[in-house]
Design a protein around this motif. Structure first.
Motif, PDB file in Angstrom:
ATOM      1  N   LEU A 120     125.815  47.844 -11.551  1.00 44.58           N
ATOM      2  CA  LEU A 120     125.579  49.261 -11.812  1.00 44.58           C
ATOM      3  C   LEU A 120     126.713  49.876 -12.624  1.00 44.58           C
ATOM      4  O   LEU A 120     127.842  49.379 -12.616  1.00 44.58           O
ATOM      5  CB  LEU A 120     125.431  50.011 -10.484  1.00 44.58           C
ATOM      6  CG  LEU A 120     124.255  49.588  -9.602  1.00 44.58           C
ATOM      7  CD1 LEU A 120     124.292  50.324  -8.273  1.00 44.58           C
ATOM      8  CD2 LEU A 120     122.925  49.826 -10.311  1.00 44.58           C
ATOM      9  N   TYR A 137     131.817  53.105  -9.247  1.00 40.50           N
ATOM     10  CA  TYR A 137     130.770  52.539 -10.084  1.00 40.50           C
ATOM     11  C   TYR A 137     131.135  52.522 -11.568  1.00 40.50           C
ATOM     12  O   TYR A 137     130.395  51.957 -12.381  1.00 40.50           O
ATOM     13  CB  TYR A 137     129.468  53.326  -9.915  1.00 40.50           C
ATOM     14  CG  TYR A 137     128.868  53.230  -8.539  1.00 40.50           C
ATOM     15  CD1 TYR A 137     128.280  52.043  -8.093  1.00 40.50           C
ATOM     16  CD2 TYR A 137     128.881  54.321  -7.675  1.00 40.50           C
ATOM     17  CE1 TYR A 137     127.727  51.950  -6.825  1.00 40.50           C
ATOM     18  CE2 TYR A 137     128.337  54.239  -6.403  1.00 40.50           C
ATOM     19  CZ  TYR A 137     127.756  53.055  -5.984  1.00 40.50           C
ATOM     20  OH  TYR A 137     127.210  52.970  -4.731  1.00 40.50           O
ATOM     21  N   LYS A 151     121.713  50.706 -14.146  1.00 39.88           N
ATOM     22  CA  LYS A 151     122.186  49.385 -14.559  1.00 39.88           C
ATOM     23  C   LYS A 151     123.137  49.503 -15.742  1.00 39.88           C
ATOM     24  O   LYS A 151     122.851  50.177 -16.727  1.00 39.88           O
ATOM     25  CB  LYS A 151     121.007  48.490 -14.927  1.00 39.88           C
ATOM     26  CG  LYS A 151     121.416  47.062 -15.261  1.00 39.88           C
ATOM     27  CD  LYS A 151     120.206  46.190 -15.543  1.00 39.88           C
ATOM     28  CE  LYS A 151     120.635  44.762 -15.883  1.00 39.88           C
ATOM     29  NZ  LYS A 151     119.458  43.885 -16.172  1.00 39.88           N
TER      30      LYS A 151
END
Length: 209
Positions: free
Chosen positions: A27, A87, A19
Motif C-alpha cells: 500500500l 503507509y 496500492k
C-alpha cells in the motif's frame, strides 16, 4: 492509541491509501485533493518506542538522535499504535521524492519538497543532515525500509560497501554512505596511496569531495 485500524483513521482529508505505484511495495498514500504545496509539513510520525534490535528488524522504524550518543527508536509496525505516515513508501531514489524526512524537537516530520499533484503518490527520502548525525545506524534502518518494499533486489544493481555489510542501489548513494560513515578509513587509505595518482581509492575520494 490502541484502536483497531488507528493508522487509517488518522489519514488527513485529501489523502487516500491504495496500492502503491512501486512494484511489490504493497500500500501507499496518494494525493486525491488539491496540490500539496512545497513547505507543507506532515507529522509527527507515530508509533511505539522500541529497543534497537526490534527497530532494526522492522521496515517501519525511524531512529531519533538524542543528546550525546543516545538514540531512541520509534516503530510503526502495529497499526493500532501508529498513524497514516506508516503507509508512505520510500522513494527509489532522491529524484523521485516529494517528501523529506527530518528530525525536529525529538520527533520525525515529513516536509513537502516538491509540489504533490492530484493522483501522485507521496514518496519520502531523508534530509542529509539527519542521516549524517546518525551515521551507520541510520543507514541500516533506511536499507531495511527499502528492502521491506522489495525494491533493492528487484529493480536495481547492488553496490556493496567494502567496509561494512550495507549495500545501495547506485554508486552515488554508496559514495554518500562512505563519506558519512567511513570518512577516516578512506582518508587514511587515500593518504597512503596519494603518490600513485591512479589509485582507485584516490579517484573515489575525489568523487566524494
Amino acid at each position: 492509541m490502541g484502536v483497531t485500524d488507528r493508522a487509517r483513521q488518522t489519514l488527513p482529508p485529501g489523502l487516500e491509501i491504495q496500492k502503491s505505484s512501486i512494484p511489490d511495495a504493497g500500500l501507499g498514500v496518494f494525493n486525491k485533493g488539491e496540490t500539496v504545496p512545497v513547505g507543507a509539513h506532515f507529522g509527527p510520525y507515530q508509533g511505539e518506542l522500541v529497543d534497537r534490535e526490534e527497530a532494526m528488524n522492522s521496515g517501519y522504524s525511524w531512529v531519533i538522535h538524542m543528546s550525546g550518543q543516545c538514540e531512541k527508536y520509534i516503530d510503526a509496525k502495529r497499526e493500532m499504535h501508529a498513524n497514516w505516515m506508516r503507509y508512505v513508501n520510500c522513494a527509489c531514489n532522491d529524484g523521485e521524492q516529494n517528501l523529506m524526512a527530518y528530525q525536529y524537537r525529538g520527533e520525525i516530520l515529513y516536509r513537502c519538497c516538491r509540489p504533490i499533484n492530484p493522483g501522485q503518490e507521496l514518496l519520502v527520502w531523508y534530509e542529509e543532515k539527519y542521516a549524517r548525525d546518525l551515521g551507520p545506524t541510520f543507514d541500516q534502518l533506511w536499507n531495511k525500509k527499502c528492502s521491506a518494499n522489495e525494491i533493492i533486489e528487484a529493480r536495481f544493481q547492488i553496490f556493496s560497501c567494502s567496509l561494512c555489510t550495507l549495500s545501495y542501489t547506485s554508486q552515488i548513494y554508496l559514495n554518500k554512505h562512505i563519506k558519512r560513515c567511513h570518512y577516516e578509513e578512506y582518508f587514511r587509505h587515500v593518504s597512503q596511496r596519494n603518490a600513485e595518482g591512479s589509485s582507485p581509492l584516490l579517484r573515489l575520494w575525489k568523487e566524494l569531495c
